[in-house]
Structure formats: structure tokens, C-alpha cells
Design an enzyme around this catalytic site. Sequence first.
Site, short mmCIF file in Angstrom:
data_model
loop_
_atom_site.label_atom_id
_atom_site.label_comp_id
_atom_site.label_asym_id
_atom_site.label_seq_id
_atom_site.Cartn_x
_atom_site.Cartn_y
_atom_site.Cartn_z
N LYS A 119 24.18 -0.35 -1.13
CA LYS A 119 23.71 -1.49 -0.37
C LYS A 119 23.88 -1.54 0.90
O LYS A 119 24.72 -1.12 1.74
CB LYS A 119 24.62 -2.73 -0.83
CG LYS A 119 24.06 -3.14 -2.58
CD LYS A 119 23.51 -4.34 -2.60
CE LYS A 119 23.39 -4.44 -4.09
NZ LYS A 119 22.02 -5.17 -4.54
N SER A 136 19.59 -6.52 -21.93
CA SER A 136 18.03 -6.18 -22.21
C SER A 136 17.88 -4.75 -22.48
O SER A 136 18.68 -3.82 -22.77
CB SER A 136 17.58 -6.07 -20.69
OG SER A 136 18.01 -4.99 -19.96
N TRP A 160 19.76 -14.21 -4.93
CA TRP A 160 18.64 -13.24 -4.90
C TRP A 160 17.21 -14.26 -4.84
O TRP A 160 16.22 -13.94 -5.39
CB TRP A 160 18.42 -12.54 -6.48
CG TRP A 160 19.45 -11.34 -6.25
CD1 TRP A 160 19.79 -10.67 -5.17
CD2 TRP A 160 19.81 -10.21 -7.19
NE1 TRP A 160 20.45 -9.49 -5.59
CE2 TRP A 160 20.29 -9.30 -6.69
CE3 TRP A 160 19.76 -10.22 -8.73
CZ2 TRP A 160 21.05 -8.40 -7.65
CZ3 TRP A 160 19.98 -9.32 -9.54
CH2 TRP A 160 20.80 -8.28 -8.90
N GLU A 166 0.83 -1.17 -0.14
CA GLU A 166 0.00 0.00 0.00
C GLU A 166 0.89 1.37 -0.01
O GLU A 166 0.52 2.33 -0.40
CB GLU A 166 -0.93 0.02 1.34
CG GLU A 166 -2.12 -0.88 1.17
CD GLU A 166 -1.72 -2.27 2.01
OE1 GLU A 166 -0.38 -2.59 2.01
OE2 GLU A 166 -2.52 -3.29 2.08
N LEU A 167 2.06 1.14 0.61
CA LEU A 167 2.84 2.45 0.83
C LEU A 167 3.42 2.69 -0.64
O LEU A 167 3.56 3.87 -0.95
CB LEU A 167 3.95 2.29 2.08
CG LEU A 167 4.74 3.41 2.25
CD1 LEU A 167 3.83 4.91 2.56
CD2 LEU A 167 5.78 3.15 3.18
N HIS A 208 21.00 4.59 -15.55
CA HIS A 208 20.09 4.74 -14.30
C HIS A 208 19.30 6.19 -14.37
O HIS A 208 18.53 6.34 -13.69
CB HIS A 208 20.73 4.52 -12.94
CG HIS A 208 21.38 3.27 -12.90
ND1 HIS A 208 22.63 3.06 -13.26
CD2 HIS A 208 20.98 2.18 -12.32
CE1 HIS A 208 22.86 1.72 -12.89
NE2 HIS A 208 21.98 1.25 -12.57
N CYS A 240 24.86 -1.10 -17.67
CA CYS A 240 23.94 -2.14 -17.27
C CYS A 240 22.90 -2.28 -18.16
O CYS A 240 22.99 -1.64 -19.32
CB CYS A 240 23.56 -1.75 -15.97
SG CYS A 240 22.48 -3.18 -14.82
N HIS A 293 28.88 -9.91 -16.14
CA HIS A 293 28.47 -8.67 -16.05
C HIS A 293 28.40 -8.64 -14.58
O HIS A 293 27.79 -9.37 -13.72
CB HIS A 293 27.32 -8.24 -16.78
CG HIS A 293 26.59 -7.04 -16.39
ND1 HIS A 293 27.23 -5.85 -16.46
CD2 HIS A 293 25.54 -6.61 -15.37
CE1 HIS A 293 26.48 -4.98 -15.93
NE2 HIS A 293 25.39 -5.31 -15.24
#
Length: 757
Positions: free
Chosen positions: A114, A434, A562, A16-17, A695, A727, A642
Site C-alpha cells: 500500500k 466469497s 473505501w 484506455e490504458l 491471490h 481471503c 476479517h
Amino acid sequence: MKTSVIGYPRIGVQRELKFASEKYFRKEITADALNTTAKSLRLSAYEIQSRNSIDFIPSNDFSFYDGMLDMAFLLNVIPKRYLDLKLTELDTYFAMARGYQGKSGDVKALAMKKWFNTNYHYMVPEIDDATEIKLNGNKPFELFSEALENGIKTKPVLTGAYSFLMLSKYAGNKDKWELSEKIAETYIEIINKLGSLGADWIQLDEPCLVRDMTKADIKHFKDLYQKILEKKGKTKIILQTFFGDIRDCYADVCSLDFDGIGLDFVEGSKSLELVREKGFPNDKTLFAGIINGKNIWKNNYRHTLDTVSELQKICADTVIGTSCSLLHVPYTLKNETKLPESQKRYFAYAEEKLSELAELKLIITSHSPDKTNEFIQNTLLFCRKRTEDDTAVKERIAALSDKDFSRSPEFSEREKIQKRTLKLPLFPTTTIGSFPQTEEIRQIRASYRKGDISEEKYENFIKAKIAECIELQEEIGLDVLVHGEFERNDMVEYFGECLNGYVFTEKAWVQSYGTRCVKPPIIWGDISRAKPMTVKWSSYTRSLTEKPIKGMLTGPVTILNWSFPREDISLRESAFQIALAIRDEVNDLEKNGISIIQVDEAALREKLPIRKSDRKSYLDWAIPAFRLVHSGVKPETQIHTHMCYSEFSDIIKEIDDMDADVITFEASRSDLTILDDLKENNFRTEAGPGVYDIHSPRIPSKEEIKNSIRKMLLKISPEKLWINPDCGLKTRGYTETVASLKNLVSAAKEIREEINV
Ligand code: GLN
Ligand code: ZN
């Protein structure tokens, strides 16, 4: 026996946030509406914890974006460029978190890093000589009072002063520790204010104590806390640590005037030994982290009860709790409607971890052997084997020998062969894999998943996208082409779905940063490849062009890091199982004529242990796992890898040791400093340090890219340099992607000419 929670998830059971914040960013709802959502999320977190009779319920663990950013705000560590925008308090906060572009100006966000060895990211506070540390804003006070009004006396949580300063970036000329005095004063003010509102206990998070500490670090820590604790009044202070043990400063921590010390007995491999050998001060409360805040398996009660009973013999007062904030696990199993009960009963998300704490408390306080036995029997069931071993996989692993981990001939030999066979120009240009994922692509993938469109229709759609992508790359003039990854939702989930041994959740969202969440799959049993995963798409791509194409896979360490890992076998073993599955895919790609194969290890750096002394044992399986993937290919086949996160100065040798032929990585944002490390270490793998930052939607000019290439050539020999973005392009739009790549290709061409002249 009391129970404590270090922090609770805040994004909302149904995220919700996230959705409310994103609406607010798009100006679709007001700040009041956003606050209303936030308040109801907080109250429901308190309610659920109190229902499980948690004694120390945290407040101020809620954040609109990130806790470190909240602390910066509270200490008035707000760089002038954000104040100059003259926005409301909330919008200034969001400008620091996300950057701002509009009527009031154009500023970038604070840096993001991170958070220790997790996939959570924090905002890096930025201090400079103009920073005036002082109390700013009311958040912890308001949240404490809000909970109190709702009948719950919470334990306010703040980032501790030492970790705050350690993790901040200091852009001034002075020594940042000169700020200790001011920082301590402000913490005292915050503590006293919370005390006057009625707080009995305050938790100060100091995760930096689990890192390697020098004598100077310990001195800074002690100086700060001597100042703070002297004036803390009657409010009790918990020094909370997590993500490891505090072997370097345990005695110092014990000697300071804290009222409680929080230690992690899950990840802290030395915590029990420290308490056992050095004792524990009898005027303090031990907050023992025994419920794993990072993984989703049920707790092993027998093991936990043994630990607690040993601790109780040494420590006068022991509270049991989570090993770290529950922020790192999903909310509740209740929403996993598709998982069978036979699997669900092995899992405990945040809410179920609260009931574990409640049960453990009951067992410990009831002193009833029957009750204890009943509970223990129940959990023992879940600690036992869930699945039959996959004997084929086990045998394959047992049969591995040294030669499976090393490729021949050796690198320099292969480099010569590949130059001859691939015939690439100097400075080959390529992308990371990608291409932009448009709304159309997402929708088609979703309809296919739901069964709304046929497999044939879906495949034709993807094929058309690949064909467009190849045409586009040829027109741009790139040298090594990719298929664009249109069939992939996510670089781990896509592969997980083609592997035996994985379980997928529906709602197991975990905050990664800001409004971004990830949904890590669960490794349930032994892993093997169920079917070829990418061969079809890569072969089709190859049929479309004369140029070399790159097959595109995710590496074993990243797939493992991950996912929620198993606890019944070692990470090493899981990594090797995944590696064998990816190895099968690599070999199949080669058989189908794909001569360049990229195996992404985006998350290899992420789980590097926090302490230097633990790193070897991680790298000792992580690097071999990667080598296992590609040791079976011919010398002519070029293996690329990569990495997203280029902070690998201290593991450069190991990265070279992965024995890939080419590595591409993020470099543009770190001012190319990584290049010095490469040069110093005689890095032999060919390298493509990203020449621009994907980015941001900004288009780099040709001149700018040429300048980056020239800088790179000072450190990397020309025959080893590749030219690529930093990336994958999936989050970008087509307009900026095409323009940027065209500039990249012309820049490479012009530098080639300069060199030839
Ligand atoms: N091949 C992936 C892509 O281009 C790599 C993504 C990543 O490094 N996170 O999207
Ligand atoms: Zn990346």
C-alpha cells in the site's frame, strides 16, 4: 503567482490504458499499439493542463504500471531472475510487475504494498548484493522531449533517492545505505541529462519525509542530497513532499540547496505552523499544496486564499498546487451523465481541480475585490450544508453511551458459551465469504441492473447459486458455511446502495494498482439503513443446511475508508452513522437465527495515520465504531471479523480490543511472522491466520497446509485456532478452489487426530 501539479491520472478517462494493457497481456495488440495509446493519453493530459494555464506541468508521471517500478527500472534495480527471462525491455518490466509464466521461465512478481495511507499500491523494488545501480533506459528523457516537441516544457518528476531507498527491500548482506554514493551519482546523471534537454525544473518526490524520522534517517537523507545537489548544475530541483507535514526534518530541508520545497497544506496538519514559526528561506520557491488531491469536493476558496496570503507574507516566491498527485482522484465530471447538476456542482475531479487552480491564480493576480468576491461567494455556496440533517440519526448518535460500545458478558465468558452452543470441532474450518465469481454471474447481475431480466428471475438464479455453493461446501466437509456473496459486485458498493446518504458515480475510476481501478462511492449526507441488506440471502442459506452458516457484512471503517468521505462532518461521526446502520443489520440477522456473523474490516489498517502520534485519535473512533456494530448481540452469537492486510504488529492490542470472537487474516505471504506478535501480546481473540494464499491459482498440498497448521500451533493454543484461506475466493476459479479447500479440510482433520493421539 504560478500553479503546479504534482502528478496527473494516467489510466485514461475511459480507462484506455487499462484496456490496452490487458489486450497487450493477452497478445491481442502489439507493443507499438500499446505505446500509441499511452502517448495519446500523455498528450491529452498535457493539453488539458496547459489549457488551464498550469505553469508546472509534470512529465514522467505517466507509468505503464507504477512509478516506483519505473524508478527501479531506471536505476537498473532489476533482479537477475527477470533478466534471465531474456525478454524485451517492456516485457521484462511487466514480468516484474505481474510475474511471468511461459516459454522463458516461471517467476513471481515483485511484492506489492500500500502506498502510504491510500488505496494505491506500489511495487517494492528489490535490491541485493548483485545489484549494479546505473542509468538504464530513457523514459524520463523521451517523455520530456515528447512533450517539448508538442510545445510544452514540462517539469520531469522522479521518485526521490531517499524514498526510493527507504521503500526498497534489501535482500543483501551489506547496509543498503552503502549504495548512497552510486544512487547519488545516477541521480546526478539523470538530472544533468534532463537539464541538457532543456528542463528548467525537476521534481523529486520524497513522501517518506512525512513519516516519523529518526536521527539516522535524517542523516541518510541529508547525506544523499548533499551529494546530489552539489552537482545538479543549473537545473532547479524541487523537493516535493505530500500526505503530511515534515516536522522532523523541516529545518534540514530548508538548509539544503534545493531551489523549491513542496509542502502539503491539506493533510500536513503542521505545515503552516512550521512555516510560520521557522520561516522559509528567501532564496527558495515554496510549492504550496492547497488543492486536495485525495478527495472530490470543491475547494473552499476563502480558506485557501487566507492560507496563501499568509504564506506570501513569509515566502518570497509562492507557487500554488495540488496537495499530492491527482492520481488519487477520478478524471473528470464531464462523464458523470447520470448525476444531477444539483450534486455535481459540489464536486471537483482532476480536471475541475485544474480549473480551481486557474481561478485561484486569477483571483490572486487580479487584485480585484469584485472578482474575488464573486468567486468566493460561489465557492461558499458549496462549503455550506448540502443536505438537511437526518435528525433521527443525529439523535441516535447523541444518545449513545458507554454501554453501546461494549458487549457483555466479557470475551472469555462468551467463548465458553459459544463452545457449548455451536459445538464446533477443534480447528473449525471455514472460508472468508466469497466463492468464485464466474463470468455467468457477472453477466446475470449486469442484465438485472439494466432491467433486462426480472427481479424474480434474478433472485432464482442467485438462490440456485447459493444452493450449489452450500452443497459444495458440505461435500468438501467445511464446518462453518457461507452463502458465497454472488449478489455482490463489490464489498462497499453493495452496502452503499442499501444505505441512505450515498451517491454513486459512473466513471469515477481511480487506479488501485496496475490495471486495477476502484470506483469509490461518495458519502453525500447522513447515513442510515434504507432496508435490510443481507437478511433475505442469509435466511435462505440457513434453510438449506444443518451446519452453522456465517452472515457476511462489511464493517463501518472499511465502508468509510473505501468511499470519498464528507469534509463537513468528522470521520468519526460518519463512521458511527455507518456503524449504526450495520448494527441494525447485525441485529436483524441474529433475529433470523444466524448465529455467526462476520463483519469484514479489510481496510481498517489502511487509513492508520502515517505518524505514530496521530494513530491514537484514529483508533479512538475506528475501534469503537466496530464495537458499536456488535455490542447488541446475545452471548451465543459469534462475531467474526476479517482483515486483508496483516501488517498490524503495532496495533495488536487495539485489534484485540475490537472484541470480536474470531478474526481471520492474511498470513501466508508474510511467513507467519504475525504469529509471534500474537503470542507476545497474549492475543485473546480466536484467530484464523490464512493457511494458503488465494491471490495465486496454485493449489497448496495437504502436507503443506499441515505444516502451516503445526507452525501456528506453536504460537496459538489449539482451542483458539481456526483453519481458513487468507481471503475471499471471488477472484479464483472453481477447479483450484475445490482442490485447495479439500486439502485444507483433510489437513485440519489429520491434525485433529494427531492432537487427540
Ligand atoms: N468477505 C469478503 C470476501 O470474501 C472479504 C473480502 C476482502 O477481505 N477484501 O470476498
Ligand atoms: Zn481479505
